[in-house]
Design an enzyme around this catalytic site. Structure first.
Site, PDB file in Angstrom:
ATOM      1  N   HIS A 228      40.140  16.358   1.746  1.00 20.25           N
ATOM      2  CA  HIS A 228      40.807  17.763   1.657  1.00 20.25           C
ATOM      3  C   HIS A 228      42.074  17.544   2.516  1.00 20.25           C
ATOM      4  CE1 HIS A 228      38.491  17.721   5.649  1.00 20.25           C
ATOM      5  NE2 HIS A 228      39.374  18.735   5.870  1.00 20.25           N
ATOM      6  N   ASP A 230      43.928  20.222   5.553  1.00 17.99           N
ATOM      7  CA  ASP A 230      43.980  21.418   6.199  1.00 17.99           C
ATOM      8  C   ASP A 230      44.894  22.491   5.617  1.00 17.99           C
ATOM      9  OD1 ASP A 230      41.720  20.149   7.881  1.00 17.99           O
ATOM     10  OD2 ASP A 230      43.149  19.634   9.403  1.00 17.99           O
ATOM     11  N   HIS A 285      42.147  13.900   4.224  1.00 19.80           N
ATOM     12  CA  HIS A 285      41.418  13.263   5.005  1.00 19.80           C
ATOM     13  C   HIS A 285      39.972  13.588   4.729  1.00 19.80           C
ATOM     14  CE1 HIS A 285      42.284  16.892   7.052  1.00 19.80           C
ATOM     15  NE2 HIS A 285      41.261  16.908   7.666  1.00 19.80           N
ATOM     16  N   ARG A 295      27.210  11.423  14.902  1.00 20.15           N
ATOM     17  CA  ARG A 295      28.478  11.414  14.987  1.00 20.15           C
ATOM     18  C   ARG A 295      29.007  12.906  15.328  1.00 20.15           C
ATOM     19  NH1 ARG A 295      33.276  12.076  11.923  1.00 20.15           N
ATOM     20  NH2 ARG A 295      35.105  11.299  13.108  1.00 20.15           N
TER      21      ARG A 295
END
Length: 350
Positions: A228, A230, A285, A295
Site C-alpha cells: 500500500h 500511505d 511498502h 515484531r
C-alpha cells in the site's frame, strides 16, 4: 472543520475485518491468511535506502535527492530522545501482551478511528493480515482505563509525550521538504496552525503495530501488512530491531529496509505526491512476518486539516509544469482512496 471521525462515519468499516485472530489460540495459519506466492515472494537484496543525518548542513539537499529517487529515507540525529522511544516500546509490549479478551474491550467500532483492531486498510486485501494494532489520536485515556483500570496513567503520558515530540519532528521535516521545492512559509501557513480556541487543526495519528510470530515460517506466505501507499502527508516509523519492512522500487522489486539503530524511517504519502505535483512519490511498502520472533513497530502519520485544499505546487522544482492532479480537499481525497485503494492518485489525474 471536518474531523477524521466524521469521515469514517460515512465510510463504515466491515466488521469482519476489525478483529484480529487470537494468535495464542492458533497453531497453524488459517487458509484465509495464506497469500499467493506471486504476492509474497520476489524480495530483493538488503536495502540501499538513503540514510540522512538531520544535523548535516546539507540535510535539506540530501532529503530532496532521497525523495526524488526513493520516496523514503532513514533519519538519524532527529532529536527524539532514546529514553522516550524506549518508553513507547515498553508500553507497546505491555499493551499487546494483554489477553485477547482484554484487548477486545477497546475494539475499534466500524466507524471509529481509534482503539484496538486490524488496520483500516485490511478491508482492501482478499487475504487476512497477520497483525494486530492500536490507533491513538490525542489522549488514549478512555481506552487505557478499560485496559488498565488501576494503572492507565503511564500509558497515556507516554503516548501523549511521544505524539507531541513527533509533531515537532514532522513539522520540521515538512518545512525542509517544502523548502527544497521552493515553497515559502506563506503558502503553508496551515502547518502547525491552531484555531481560535488553541486547538491544532492538523490531523495526526499514532499507529502501534504488533506482528506475532508466524506458525508456518517455512511457507513464508503470511503477510503482516499488504502492499500500500500511505494517504498521509508524511509518515515517521520506528521499526524496532527485527526485519519486516519492505519497499517496492521500480526496476528492482521488493527491497528490505533493515532496522538501523536509533533511526526513524521517513516516507511520504499520497498527499505530498499531490502537493509536489508528483516530483516526490509516495512509496509502496509492506510488512512481512518473522517465523520465531514478535515484531513491533509504531508509525506517526501527519496530515493537513481535513478541509485544506490540495492543489499541486507548480513553482520551484516543478516550474513551468502543468498540474497533474485536480484540486480537492484532504477529506475528499480520503474518500477517493477509500473507494479506490491502489488507484486513487491515478483516478484524480487531469
Amino acid at each position: 472543520m471536518s474531523t477524521m471521525n466524521e469521515i469514517y462515519e460515512s465510510h463504515l468499516y466491515p466488521s469482519d475485518r476489525i478483529v484480529p485472530v487470537d494468535f495464542e489460540a492458533v497453531r497453524t495459519a488459517p487458509e484465509s491468511y495464506v497469500w499467493p506466492k506471486s504476492d509474497v515472494f520476489s524480495s530483493g537484496e538488503q536495502s540501499s535506502v538513503p540514510v540522512i543525518d538531520l544535523m548535516d548542513p546539507n540535510a535539506t539537499e540530501h532529503i530532496r535527492q532521497a525523495l526524488e529517487t526513493w520516496g523514503v529515507f532513514q533519519l538519524l540525529n532527529h532529536g527524539i530522545s532514546s529514553s522516550l522511544i524506549e518508553e513507547v516500546e515498553n508500553e507497546i509490549r505491555r499493551l499487546f501482551a494483554l489477553p485477547a479478551q482484554q484487548k477486545l474491550k477497546v475494539l475499534r467500532s466500524t466507524h471509529g478511528s481509534t482503539g484496538y483492531g486490524l488496520p483500516r486498510i485490511a478491508k482492501n486485501f482478499s487475504q487476512h493480515l497477520w497483525h494486530e494494532g492500536f490507533t491513538v489520536m490525542g489522549s488514549p485515556v478512555d481506552h487505557a482505563r478499560k485496559l488498565w483500570p488501576h494503572d492507565y496513567e503511564r500509558f497515556c503520558d507516554v503516548m501523549e509525550n511521544y505524539q507531541k515530540a513527533m509533531k515537532g519532528l514532522a513539522e520540521r521535516l515538512i518545512r525542509l521538504i517544502f523548502l527544497s521545492l521552493g515553497i515559502c512559509d506563506e503558502e503553508i501557513r496551515w502547518l502547525g496552525s491552531s484555531d481560535d480556541s488553541g486547538s491544532n487543526n492538523i490531523t495526526a495519528a499514532l499507529q502501534l503495530n504488533s506482528y506475532p510470530p508466524c506458525p508456518d515460517p517455512d511457507d513464508g506466505q503470511v503477510m503482516g501488512l499488504g502492499p500500500h501507499t500511505d494517504t498521509s502527508l508524511i509518515t515517521i516509523l520506528r521499526q524496532g530491531d527485527i526485519n519486516g519492512l519492505e519497499i517496492f522500487k521500480d526496476g528492482v522489486g521488493w527491497i528490505l529496509v533493515p532496522p538501523l539503530a536509533g533511526a526513524f524511517v521517513v516516507n511520504l504519502g499520497d498527499l505530498f505526491q499531490i502537493l509536489s505535483n508528483a516530483r516526490f512519490r509516495s512509496v509502496i511498502h509492506r510488512a512481512v512476518v518473522n517465523g520465531t520472533r514478535q515484531r513491533y513497530s509504531f508509525a506517526y502519520f501527519y496530515d493537513p486539516p481535513m478541509d485544506f485544499v490540495l492543489s499541486p505546487f507548480c513553482n520551484g522544482l516543478n516550474s513551468g509544469q502543468a498540474p497533474r492532479y485536480r484540486s480537492m480537499t484532504v477529506k475528499d481525497y480520503i474518500s477517493v482512496k477509500f473507494n479506490n485503494f491502489m488507484t486513487a492518485l491515478s483516478s484524480i489525474e487531469i
